[in-house]
Design a protein around this motif. Structure first.
Motif, PDB file in Angstrom:
ATOM      1  N   GLU A 117       0.855  -1.189   0.000  1.00 36.37           N
ATOM      2  CA  GLU A 117       0.000   0.000   0.000  1.00 36.37           C
ATOM      3  C   GLU A 117       0.895   1.245   0.000  1.00 36.37           C
ATOM      4  OE1 GLU A 117      -2.953  -0.180   3.069  1.00 36.37           O
ATOM      5  OE2 GLU A 117      -3.485  -2.259   2.598  1.00 36.37           O
ATOM      6  N   TYR A 119       2.130   5.163  -0.919  1.00 35.66           N
ATOM      7  CA  TYR A 119       1.605   6.521  -0.961  1.00 35.66           C
ATOM      8  C   TYR A 119       2.714   7.498  -1.340  1.00 35.66           C
ATOM      9  CZ  TYR A 119      -2.620   4.893   1.415  1.00 35.66           C
ATOM     10  OH  TYR A 119      -3.779   4.242   1.731  1.00 35.66           O
ATOM     11  N   THR A 121       3.646  11.876  -1.003  1.00 32.78           N
ATOM     12  CA  THR A 121       3.293  13.137  -0.361  1.00 32.78           C
ATOM     13  C   THR A 121       3.695  14.282  -1.277  1.00 32.78           C
ATOM     14  OG1 THR A 121       3.665  12.171   1.829  1.00 32.78           O
ATOM     15  CG2 THR A 121       3.575  14.576   1.693  1.00 32.78           C
ATOM     16  N   GLU A 147      -5.570  11.238  -1.751  1.00 28.64           N
ATOM     17  CA  GLU A 147      -6.234  10.527  -0.659  1.00 28.64           C
ATOM     18  C   GLU A 147      -6.660  11.484   0.456  1.00 28.64           C
ATOM     19  OE1 GLU A 147      -7.217   6.778   1.497  1.00 28.64           O
ATOM     20  OE2 GLU A 147      -7.093   7.469  -0.579  1.00 28.64           O
ATOM     21  N   THR A 155      -1.589  13.797   0.399  1.00 25.13           N
ATOM     22  CA  THR A 155      -1.080  12.450   0.184  1.00 25.13           C
ATOM     23  C   THR A 155      -1.802  11.832  -1.017  1.00 25.13           C
ATOM     24  OG1 THR A 155      -2.658  11.573   1.795  1.00 25.13           O
ATOM     25  CG2 THR A 155      -0.425  12.027   2.565  1.00 25.13           C
ATOM     26  N   LEU A 157      -2.719   8.272  -3.166  1.00 22.45           N
ATOM     27  CA  LEU A 157      -2.801   6.822  -3.274  1.00 22.45           C
ATOM     28  C   LEU A 157      -2.128   6.432  -4.590  1.00 22.45           C
ATOM     29  CD1 LEU A 157      -4.182   4.303  -1.854  1.00 22.45           C
ATOM     30  CD2 LEU A 157      -6.023   4.628  -3.502  1.00 22.45           C
ATOM     31  N   SER A 158      -0.942   5.870  -4.500  1.00 23.70           N
ATOM     32  CA  SER A 158      -0.158   5.546  -5.694  1.00 23.70           C
ATOM     33  C   SER A 158      -0.843   4.449  -6.510  1.00 23.70           C
ATOM     34  CB  SER A 158       1.238   5.085  -5.268  1.00 23.70           C
ATOM     35  OG  SER A 158       1.963   4.549  -6.363  1.00 23.70           O
ATOM     36  N   ASN A 161      -0.505   0.557  -5.470  1.00 21.38           N
ATOM     37  CA  ASN A 161      -1.221   0.293  -4.226  1.00 21.38           C
ATOM     38  C   ASN A 161      -2.303  -0.736  -4.533  1.00 21.38           C
ATOM     39  OD1 ASN A 161      -3.162   0.549  -1.998  1.00 21.38           O
ATOM     40  ND2 ASN A 161      -1.979   2.354  -1.394  1.00 21.38           N
ATOM     41  N   SER A 164      -5.982   0.379  -5.162  1.00 19.43           N
ATOM     42  CA  SER A 164      -6.153   1.512  -6.072  1.00 19.43           C
ATOM     43  C   SER A 164      -6.684   1.091  -7.438  1.00 19.43           C
ATOM     44  CB  SER A 164      -4.802   2.234  -6.252  1.00 19.43           C
ATOM     45  OG  SER A 164      -4.911   3.278  -7.184  1.00 19.43           O
TER      46      SER A 164
END
Length: 274
Positions: A117, A119, A121, A147, A155, A157-158, A161, A164
């Motif tokens: 998971e 992320y 920034t 997100e 942030t 959600l890549s 992930n 996602s």
């Protein structure tokens, strides 16, 4: 002071020699054009080299400003492309203020890619107009979905992930699937539930499907690397080689769709009526 006088008296002959030699060289240079041109050429060479070094140092320290300006300009140009169906009819001076999609530039200040998971920034937040569920892209393709946000940060959600899912399609056939990640390789994602009628082939380009308010249609994602058949559902599962190197991200663009609130509100009303 006495030491200075002693030094002058002690080296008076040497200093007188150097003074006379300097005067002689000056007179020689002034009276002979050839020597004068050589001296000027040498001086220009030395000063030019110094100026070039100084300019290189100045350019290095100005790289951040230049990168910021380039990112803003790229955002403006991409916004224009997203807002016209026929890119041959773009008018740069008339799009401003009438666009449905705009882009907010941001920089990745933290990026995880080695867990299930992941992320990112960004150094931009709600103060810049960034909100939850906005898409994030860069010059090569999609990056993820916003997100959470604070005043100055957000942030993401890549796409790397496992939670996602993103709407995507095969560009040449428009067959839709759901883009996911199996958590195994940072260079690949998977497009699942693709109909067998799509005739998917290795090398075909995968782009965003446009069936959501998160991403505009036809933003690059990657190319098909392998094709698998799910015997239980009789659908394709495709391994997609990403255009992006998700382990090395710099500037990104947050996609702001002005129609999103209206669409979301309408969909809520429709679900209540069902």
């Amino acid at each position: 002071m006495q030491q200075i006088f002693n030094f002058i008296f002690k080296n008076s002959y040497r200093m007188l020699f150097l003074l006379l030699m300097g005067i002689a060289l000056s007179l020689t240079i002034q009276s002979h054009s050839f020597h004068k041109s050589k001296v000027i050429s040498s001086a220009n060479f030395l000063s030019g080299g110094v100026y070039e070094k100084m300019n290189n140092v100045e350019e290095y320290f100005n790289l951040k400003i230049q990168n910021d300006e380039l990112a803003k300009e790229n955002a403006r140009l991409k916004s224009i492309i997203f807002n016209v169906k026929d890119s041959t009819k773009i008018q740069f001076d008339t799009v401003a203020g009438n666009s449905k999609v705009s882009l907010i530039t941001a920089k990745v200040i933290k990026n995880s890619y080695n867990v299930h998971e992941n992320y990112l920034t960004l150094n931009r937040g709600s103060k810049e107009g960034i909100k939850q569920d906005m898409g994030v892209i860069n010059s090569l393709g999609i990056v993820g979905v916003i997100e959470n946000t604070s005043t100055n940060y957000s942030t993401v959600l890549s796409i790397l992930n496992v939670k996602s899912p993103i709407n995507a399609k095969i560009k040449k056939s428009n067959h839709i699937g759901s883009l996911t990640w199996n958590g195994k390789n940072t260079g690949f994602v998977q497009l699942v539930d693709v109909p067998r009628l799509s005739s998917a082939r290795k090398g075909d380009t995968i782009v965003t499907g446009g069936q959501s308010t998160i991403f505009p249609e036809n933003i690059n994602i990657g190319t098909i690397d392998k094709v698998y058949i799910d015997n239980e559902t009789n659908y394709y599962t495709l391994d997609i080689r990403l255009f992006n190197d998700m382990t090395s991200l710099g500037y990104v663009y947050v996609v702001k769709n002005k129609d999103t609130p209206e669409i979301i509100e309408l969909e809520k009303i429709t679900k209540k009526d069902e």
